[in-house]
Motif scaffolding. Structure first.
Motif, short mmCIF file in Angstrom:
data_model
loop_
_atom_site.label_atom_id
_atom_site.label_comp_id
_atom_site.label_asym_id
_atom_site.label_seq_id
_atom_site.Cartn_x
_atom_site.Cartn_y
_atom_site.Cartn_z
N PRO A 68 31.10 63.86 111.10
CA PRO A 68 32.46 64.10 111.59
C PRO A 68 33.29 62.82 111.68
O PRO A 68 34.49 62.83 111.41
N ALA A 69 32.66 61.71 112.04
CA ALA A 69 33.39 60.45 112.11
C ALA A 69 33.87 60.02 110.73
O ALA A 69 35.01 59.55 110.57
N ALA A 70 33.04 60.18 109.73
CA ALA A 70 33.44 59.83 108.37
C ALA A 70 34.57 60.72 107.88
O ALA A 70 35.51 60.24 107.21
N VAL A 71 34.51 62.00 108.21
CA VAL A 71 35.60 62.91 107.83
C VAL A 71 36.89 62.50 108.53
O VAL A 71 37.97 62.52 107.93
N GLY A 72 36.80 62.10 109.78
CA GLY A 72 37.98 61.66 110.51
C GLY A 72 38.59 60.41 109.91
O GLY A 72 39.82 60.28 109.83
N VAL A 73 37.74 59.49 109.45
CA VAL A 73 38.26 58.27 108.82
C VAL A 73 39.01 58.63 107.54
O VAL A 73 40.10 58.12 107.27
N LYS A 102 45.48 52.61 107.58
CA LYS A 102 46.06 51.55 106.74
C LYS A 102 47.34 51.00 107.35
O LYS A 102 47.58 49.79 107.33
N ALA A 103 48.15 51.86 107.92
CA ALA A 103 49.41 51.43 108.51
C ALA A 103 49.18 50.54 109.74
O ALA A 103 49.97 49.64 110.02
#
Length: 115
Positions: free
Chosen positions: A67-72, A80-81
């Motif tokens: 889930p953390a990777a999907v959130g990233v 990026k901003a």
């Protein structure tokens, strides 16, 4: 194995109760984990049932990062901003953590050498 799972759930429940009534700023599972560690230190060991459950859970620990990777990936434009602010916060928190740990170790080592 059931007894080990009951132990983990019991301590998590105790942590939730302590969090609800005494320490609302700390998460219940964290308090439960600390209580479990204290209980294991008092008992001076881990029983076989609890060790079996812990080993079984640790085999699948990598799934928690999905889930953390999907959130990233989902929030990549926002990351990026705000990359500079995120990097500054991470570097600053690492420096503060290392510094505070060094301070505590120095205090404890002085106290141990005085005894």
């Amino acid at each position: 194995m059931i007894f080990g799972l009951v132990q983990i759930l019991l301590f998590q429940s105790l942590g939730e109760l302590v969090s609800k009534f005494l320490l609302p700023s700390l998460p219940g599972p964290v308090i439960g984990l600390v209580l479990l560690v204290v209980w294991l230190v008092i008992r001076k060991g881990i029983n076989a049932e609890l060790a079996t459950v812990a080993d079984t859970f640790s085999q699948y620990l990598g799934l928690l990062f999905v889930p953390a990777a999907v959130g990233v990936v989902l929030f990549l434009p926002q990351l990026k901003a705000n990359a500079f602010a995120i990097i500054a916060a991470l570097v600053g928190s690492v420096i503060l953590t290392i510094g505070s740990c060094a301070f505590v170790v120095r205090l404890l080592s002085k106290k141990a050498s005085d005894e």
